[in-house]
Design a protein around this motif. Sequence first.
Motif, PDB file in Angstrom:
ATOM      1  N   THR A  78      18.519  91.324   5.061  1.00 30.29           N
ATOM      2  CA  THR A  78      19.114  90.112   4.505  1.00 30.29           C
ATOM      3  C   THR A  78      18.819  88.914   5.398  1.00 30.29           C
ATOM      4  N   PHE A  79      18.855  89.119   6.702  1.00 29.92           N
ATOM      5  CA  PHE A  79      18.531  88.035   7.628  1.00 29.92           C
ATOM      6  C   PHE A  79      17.082  87.588   7.446  1.00 29.92           C
ATOM      7  N   ILE A  80      16.178  88.541   7.360  1.00 29.48           N
ATOM      8  CA  ILE A  80      14.760  88.217   7.155  1.00 29.48           C
ATOM      9  C   ILE A  80      14.578  87.506   5.817  1.00 29.48           C
ATOM     10  N   GLN A  81      15.273  87.984   4.803  1.00 29.96           N
ATOM     11  CA  GLN A  81      15.190  87.370   3.481  1.00 29.96           C
ATOM     12  C   GLN A  81      15.708  85.931   3.516  1.00 29.96           C
ATOM     13  N   MET A  82      16.779  85.680   4.233  1.00 29.81           N
ATOM     14  CA  MET A  82      17.314  84.316   4.333  1.00 29.81           C
ATOM     15  C   MET A  82      16.328  83.395   5.036  1.00 29.81           C
ATOM     16  N   PHE A  83      15.683  83.889   6.063  1.00 28.14           N
ATOM     17  CA  PHE A  83      14.680  83.089   6.771  1.00 28.14           C
ATOM     18  C   PHE A  83      13.504  82.761   5.859  1.00 28.14           C
ATOM     19  N   LEU A  84      12.999  83.751   5.132  1.00 31.10           N
ATOM     20  CA  LEU A  84      11.891  83.513   4.209  1.00 31.10           C
ATOM     21  C   LEU A  84      12.315  82.584   3.075  1.00 31.10           C
ATOM     22  N   SER A  85      13.542  82.706   2.631  1.00 29.00           N
ATOM     23  CA  SER A  85      14.051  81.824   1.580  1.00 29.00           C
ATOM     24  C   SER A  85      14.122  80.375   2.066  1.00 29.00           C
ATOM     25  N   TYR A  86      14.486  80.204   3.314  1.00 33.97           N
ATOM     26  CA  TYR A  86      14.505  78.852   3.861  1.00 33.97           C
ATOM     27  C   TYR A  86      13.098  78.266   3.881  1.00 33.97           C
ATOM     28  N   LEU A  87      12.113  79.072   4.251  1.00 36.33           N
ATOM     29  CA  LEU A  87      10.734  78.585   4.257  1.00 36.33           C
ATOM     30  C   LEU A  87      10.283  78.193   2.853  1.00 36.33           C
ATOM     31  N   ILE A  88      10.744  78.936   1.857  1.00 34.93           N
ATOM     32  CA  ILE A  88      10.413  78.604   0.473  1.00 34.93           C
ATOM     33  C   ILE A  88      11.161  77.344   0.038  1.00 34.93           C
ATOM     34  N   PHE A 111      19.321  82.639  -5.506  1.00 35.16           N
ATOM     35  CA  PHE A 111      19.442  83.330  -4.222  1.00 35.16           C
ATOM     36  C   PHE A 111      20.751  84.113  -4.147  1.00 35.16           C
ATOM     37  N   ILE A 112      21.853  83.479  -4.531  1.00 34.29           N
ATOM     38  CA  ILE A 112      23.163  84.123  -4.453  1.00 34.29           C
ATOM     39  C   ILE A 112      23.263  85.288  -5.434  1.00 34.29           C
ATOM     40  N   LEU A 113      22.686  85.137  -6.619  1.00 40.66           N
ATOM     41  CA  LEU A 113      22.684  86.241  -7.586  1.00 40.66           C
ATOM     42  C   LEU A 113      21.993  87.475  -7.022  1.00 40.66           C
ATOM     43  N   PHE A 114      20.809  87.279  -6.457  1.00 41.83           N
ATOM     44  CA  PHE A 114      20.093  88.430  -5.926  1.00 41.83           C
ATOM     45  C   PHE A 114      20.757  88.990  -4.674  1.00 41.83           C
ATOM     46  N   LEU A 115      21.369  88.151  -3.877  1.00 39.36           N
ATOM     47  CA  LEU A 115      22.128  88.647  -2.727  1.00 39.36           C
ATOM     48  C   LEU A 115      23.301  89.491  -3.197  1.00 39.36           C
ATOM     49  N   LEU A 116      23.956  89.053  -4.256  1.00 40.17           N
ATOM     50  CA  LEU A 116      25.053  89.819  -4.840  1.00 40.17           C
ATOM     51  C   LEU A 116      24.560  91.157  -5.381  1.00 40.17           C
ATOM     52  N   PHE A 117      23.429  91.156  -6.090  1.00 39.96           N
ATOM     53  CA  PHE A 117      22.873  92.400  -6.619  1.00 39.96           C
ATOM     54  C   PHE A 117      22.542  93.376  -5.492  1.00 39.96           C
ATOM     55  N   GLU A 118      21.876  92.880  -4.458  1.00 39.69           N
ATOM     56  CA  GLU A 118      21.516  93.741  -3.331  1.00 39.69           C
ATOM     57  C   GLU A 118      22.761  94.319  -2.670  1.00 39.69           C
ATOM     58  N   THR A 119      23.759  93.480  -2.472  1.00 39.43           N
ATOM     59  CA  THR A 119      24.989  93.928  -1.821  1.00 39.43           C
ATOM     60  C   THR A 119      25.693  94.991  -2.650  1.00 39.43           C
ATOM     61  N   LEU A 120      25.825  94.746  -3.943  1.00 36.64           N
ATOM     62  CA  LEU A 120      26.495  95.720  -4.805  1.00 36.64           C
ATOM     63  C   LEU A 120      25.748  97.052  -4.846  1.00 36.64           C
ATOM     64  N   LEU A 121      24.442  97.014  -4.926  1.00 38.42           N
ATOM     65  CA  LEU A 121      23.669  98.257  -4.974  1.00 38.42           C
ATOM     66  C   LEU A 121      23.703  98.996  -3.635  1.00 38.42           C
ATOM     67  N   THR A 122      23.720  98.254  -2.534  1.00 38.93           N
ATOM     68  CA  THR A 122      23.809  98.904  -1.222  1.00 38.93           C
ATOM     69  C   THR A 122      25.203  99.488  -1.007  1.00 38.93           C
ATOM     70  N   VAL A 123      26.227  98.797  -1.438  1.00 39.50           N
ATOM     71  CA  VAL A 123      27.588  99.333  -1.326  1.00 39.50           C
ATOM     72  C   VAL A 123      27.721 100.605  -2.151  1.00 39.50           C
ATOM     73  N   ARG A 124      27.103 100.622  -3.309  1.00 39.71           N
ATOM     74  CA  ARG A 124      27.123 101.830  -4.138  1.00 39.71           C
ATOM     75  C   ARG A 124      26.438 102.990  -3.405  1.00 39.71           C
ATOM     76  N   LEU A 125      25.356 102.697  -2.697  1.00 43.59           N
ATOM     77  CA  LEU A 125      24.685 103.758  -1.918  1.00 43.59           C
ATOM     78  C   LEU A 125      25.576 104.240  -0.781  1.00 43.59           C
ATOM     79  N   LEU A 126      26.254 103.302  -0.131  1.00 44.52           N
ATOM     80  CA  LEU A 126      27.125 103.701   0.986  1.00 44.52           C
ATOM     81  C   LEU A 126      28.333 104.503   0.529  1.00 44.52           C
ATOM     82  N   ASN A 127      28.779 104.284  -0.691  1.00 44.33           N
ATOM     83  CA  ASN A 127      29.929 105.017  -1.202  1.00 44.33           C
ATOM     84  C   ASN A 127      29.587 106.407  -1.733  1.00 44.33           C
ATOM     85  N   GLU A 128      28.295 106.705  -1.863  1.00 48.11           N
ATOM     86  CA  GLU A 128      27.912 108.028  -2.328  1.00 48.11           C
ATOM     87  C   GLU A 128      28.238 109.067  -1.268  1.00 48.11           C
ATOM     88  N   LYS A 129      28.585 110.211  -1.715  1.00 49.93           N
ATOM     89  CA  LYS A 129      28.823 111.322  -0.780  1.00 49.93           C
ATOM     90  C   LYS A 129      27.485 111.926  -0.422  1.00 49.93           C
TER      91      LYS A 129
END
Length: 130
Positions: A78-88, A111-129
């Motif tokens: 996410t940090f790398i993505q934010m840096f690249l987004s700033y360059l864009i 940007f915020i929509l895709f950050l939200l999508f990434e966060t939700l999908l990663t949280v879903r992965l973390l909640n898996e057993k």
Amino acid sequence: MLFKNYKPILHLFFLAIATYIIHKGAFFVLKLNDQNFHYSIEILYLIFLVFATVLLIVVLRFKKDKFDSIGMFFMAGTFIQMFLSYLILRPILSDKIHNVAVEKTNFFVTFILFLLFETLLTVRLLNEKR
């Protein structure tokens, strides 16, 4: 088995397509013209979809071996993505000729929509057993 492992990426594509249709519809209803934008809506969605897909692939690759580090991989990505987004975003910020308020808003909403999508999908992965 391969489909099950990469199911979050498929969900990401469906979310991106659905929000693109809504976003494009909002531009149509509000009669906003994106002809003078530095980046069209399609280009922005493509850029952020590539960023999000790469991030999710990295997270999914390390899910099996380093499950405890998924959050750190996500934060670094996410940090790398934010840096690249700033360059864009820099050409939009430095534009003095056009009124770029709509374009800035468009960029940040995407940007915020895709950050939200990434966060939700990663949280879903973390909640898996395991």
